[in-house]
Design an enzyme around this catalytic site. Structure first.
Site, short mmCIF file in Angstrom:
data_model
loop_
_atom_site.label_atom_id
_atom_site.label_comp_id
_atom_site.label_asym_id
_atom_site.label_seq_id
_atom_site.Cartn_x
_atom_site.Cartn_y
_atom_site.Cartn_z
CG ASP A 38 0.85 16.13 -5.60
OD1 ASP A 38 -0.09 15.89 -6.27
OD2 ASP A 38 1.31 17.64 -5.32
CG ASP A 57 5.82 19.51 -4.40
OD1 ASP A 57 5.78 19.62 -3.15
OD2 ASP A 57 4.88 20.19 -4.95
#
Length: 202
Positions: A38, A57
């Site tokens: 991501d 993240d």
């Protein structure tokens, strides 16, 4: 940083420096068979003066030693999603999906535009269905699903826009690097983060 009025990342050396730092982090992760899945601007964190770059993240990270993603599940953010992710091949991703995403990020940093305009593709697909007589009976959820499928299809087949159409001053070798990073076939991309780094240094 990408939206600042003084546009610090409009400088090609600054943009490359940030991306190289991201790639260095990915090289370390990939060496442990960990794939982020991501990569996007929102997950690239810069210190106040821009001297330090961190990759945040890791919630969608894939560990080769712990395959938990079901086949057919699409993981990631469409604007930065590799074709194999868009195809739902999440269980078999490797570091080259992150390399594709970094190419998409670098393209957007340098040009101010996504490499494919997925928002436009989504909206156009929905409008086509709504304007068609058969589309009148579809509920909103189904219509939105058709727009999403149009986006994923574009990721699979649509070539990136020419970055020089947005920014004519981009050197041709840098455009070639973007093209290689964003190749639809994994085998045609940079095969490792370190290979990408070397290309950006030359």
């Amino acid at each position: 940083w990408m939206e600042r009025d003084d546009q610090p990342l409009a400088s090609i050396p600054n943009a490359i420096r940030v991306v190289q730092s991201v790639l260095e982090g990915l090289a370390a992760a990939h060496s442990e068979k960990i794939y982020h899945r991501d990569i996007k601007p929102a997950n690239i964190l810069l210190s106040a003066d821009g001297s330090q770059v961190k990759l945040g993240d890791w919630g969608l990270a894939h560990f080769d030693s712990h395959r938990s993603t079901a086949l057919g599940v699409r993981m990631g953010t469409p604007n930065f999603m590799a074709p194999e992710q868009a195809a739902g091949d999440s269980r078999n991703v490797d570091g080259r999906c992150d390399i594709y995403a970094v190419g998409a990020v670098l393209y957007e940093i340098l040009t101010g535009h996504p490499y494919i305009n997925l928002e436009e593709i989504y909206n156009n697909a929905i409008m086509r269905y709504l304007e068609h007589p058969q589309g009148q009976g579809l509920d909103q959820r189904m219509v939105e699903g058709l727009g999403v499928e149009a986006m994923f299809s574009a990721i699979l087949i649509q070539a990136p826009g020419d970055p020089r159409s947005y920014r004519p001053d981009l050197p041709l070798p840098l455009c070639a690097i973007l093209t290689k990073a964003l190749a639809k076939q994994r085998e045609a991309r940079f095969q490792t983060a370190n290979e990408f780094i070397v290309a950006l240094k030359n």
